[in-house]
Motif scaffolding. Sequence first.
Motif, short mmCIF file in Angstrom:
data_model
loop_
_atom_site.label_atom_id
_atom_site.label_comp_id
_atom_site.label_asym_id
_atom_site.label_seq_id
_atom_site.Cartn_x
_atom_site.Cartn_y
_atom_site.Cartn_z
N MET A 1 39.03 52.38 46.34
CA MET A 1 40.07 51.53 45.79
C MET A 1 40.12 50.22 46.59
SD MET A 1 44.19 52.00 45.54
CE MET A 1 44.55 51.73 47.25
N ILE A 2 40.22 49.13 45.86
CA ILE A 2 40.34 47.81 46.47
C ILE A 2 41.73 47.27 46.18
CG2 ILE A 2 39.48 45.44 46.45
CD1 ILE A 2 36.78 46.56 45.57
N GLU A 3 42.35 46.69 47.20
CA GLU A 3 43.62 46.02 47.00
C GLU A 3 43.37 44.53 46.89
OE1 GLU A 3 46.93 46.97 49.43
OE2 GLU A 3 46.65 49.12 49.17
N HIS A 4 43.87 43.93 45.82
CA HIS A 4 43.72 42.51 45.57
C HIS A 4 45.07 41.84 45.77
CE1 HIS A 4 39.77 43.13 43.72
NE2 HIS A 4 40.31 44.19 43.12
N LYS A 5 45.20 41.11 46.86
CA LYS A 5 46.42 40.34 47.09
C LYS A 5 46.21 38.97 46.46
CE LYS A 5 49.33 38.36 50.72
NZ LYS A 5 49.50 38.19 52.17
N PRO A 57 43.35 49.56 35.76
CA PRO A 57 42.68 50.69 35.10
C PRO A 57 41.50 51.26 35.90
CG PRO A 57 43.05 48.92 33.53
CD PRO A 57 43.45 48.39 34.89
N ASN A 58 40.83 50.45 36.71
CA ASN A 58 39.67 50.94 37.47
C ASN A 58 40.07 51.61 38.79
OD1 ASN A 58 40.41 48.80 39.08
ND2 ASN A 58 38.42 47.78 39.04
N GLY A 59 41.38 51.74 39.04
CA GLY A 59 41.85 52.38 40.26
C GLY A 59 42.20 51.40 41.36
N ASP A 60 41.81 50.14 41.19
CA ASP A 60 42.19 49.11 42.17
C ASP A 60 43.67 48.81 42.04
OD1 ASP A 60 39.53 49.01 42.87
OD2 ASP A 60 39.18 46.99 42.08
N ARG A 61 44.15 48.07 43.02
CA ARG A 61 45.57 47.72 43.05
C ARG A 61 45.70 46.20 43.15
NH1 ARG A 61 49.34 51.53 46.51
NH2 ARG A 61 51.14 51.24 45.19
N LEU A 62 46.60 45.63 42.36
CA LEU A 62 46.87 44.20 42.36
C LEU A 62 48.26 43.98 42.92
CD1 LEU A 62 46.06 41.30 41.51
CD2 LEU A 62 47.02 41.83 39.25
N ARG A 85 43.20 37.58 48.58
CA ARG A 85 41.85 37.66 47.98
C ARG A 85 41.70 36.66 46.85
NH1 ARG A 85 38.34 41.83 48.62
NH2 ARG A 85 37.81 41.79 46.40
N GLY A 86 42.85 36.11 46.40
CA GLY A 86 42.83 35.14 45.32
C GLY A 86 44.11 34.33 45.32
N VAL A 87 44.00 33.10 44.80
CA VAL A 87 45.16 32.21 44.72
C VAL A 87 45.19 31.58 43.33
CG1 VAL A 87 46.25 30.11 45.63
CG2 VAL A 87 45.08 31.68 47.19
N VAL A 167 39.90 34.89 34.82
CA VAL A 167 39.12 33.80 35.45
C VAL A 167 39.20 33.94 36.97
CG1 VAL A 167 38.94 31.30 35.79
CG2 VAL A 167 39.33 32.23 33.49
N LEU A 168 40.41 34.19 37.49
CA LEU A 168 40.56 34.36 38.94
C LEU A 168 39.75 35.56 39.43
CD1 LEU A 168 41.79 33.61 41.67
CD2 LEU A 168 43.70 35.14 41.10
N MET A 169 39.83 36.69 38.74
CA MET A 169 39.12 37.88 39.20
C MET A 169 37.60 37.66 39.12
SD MET A 169 41.54 39.50 40.40
CE MET A 169 40.68 40.92 41.01
N GLY A 170 37.14 36.87 38.16
CA GLY A 170 35.73 36.50 38.11
C GLY A 170 35.33 35.71 39.34
N GLU A 171 36.20 34.81 39.78
CA GLU A 171 35.95 34.04 41.00
C GLU A 171 35.94 34.95 42.23
OE1 GLU A 171 35.54 30.39 41.36
OE2 GLU A 171 34.98 30.89 39.30
#
Length: 182
Positions: A1-5, A57-62, A85-87, A167-171
């Motif tokens: 699992m990845i956490e995306h802040k 849905p993939n188990g990651d957390r936003l 991880r993104g802005v 678009v952000l998650m693609g970056e």
Amino acid sequence: MIEHKVVILGAMGAGKSTLVRAVAGGTVIDTDVINTDTSSAKLSTTVAMDYADVNLPNGDRLRLYGTPGQERFSFIWPVLLQGARGVVILADASSPDVAQEMERYLLALREHAAKVPAVIGISKFDLVPDVDLDACVLQAQKTAGRPLPLVPFDARSEDAVMMLMDVLMGEVEAAALVEDHV
């Protein structure tokens, strides 16, 4: 699992709280209070942050953090940008000078999260479809020191918000691929 802040920066009224609510399906912790800032007709404004925690849905957390837009709250921007991880930088197309409005948020990005993947969302594009997007792109490149994707969108539309987040998650994914091969 990845956490995306993901941190959302932008001026008061640009749609930060609306974006966080759209992504989170309305389940948000917010710090909205009655607006006393006479420069805006908004009835309420964020004074600390909006926060949402979303299971993907993939188990990651936003984890979404919507910042207050007023300059007097700028001390919290670097704190929230730590570990991002993104802005998303939001600018209001109905602002008299939308490109200039982004400058302080782009400076915060350059100073506190220079290598973090980012995207610019131009909100209220439906109200001002002839806004000078080229000027916004040039302002971003000049101030942030790097090109950033720019997406005109309506923060009230869940589909438009999801497109901006895609678009952000693609970056974010592209940056991770590059990092893995360096």
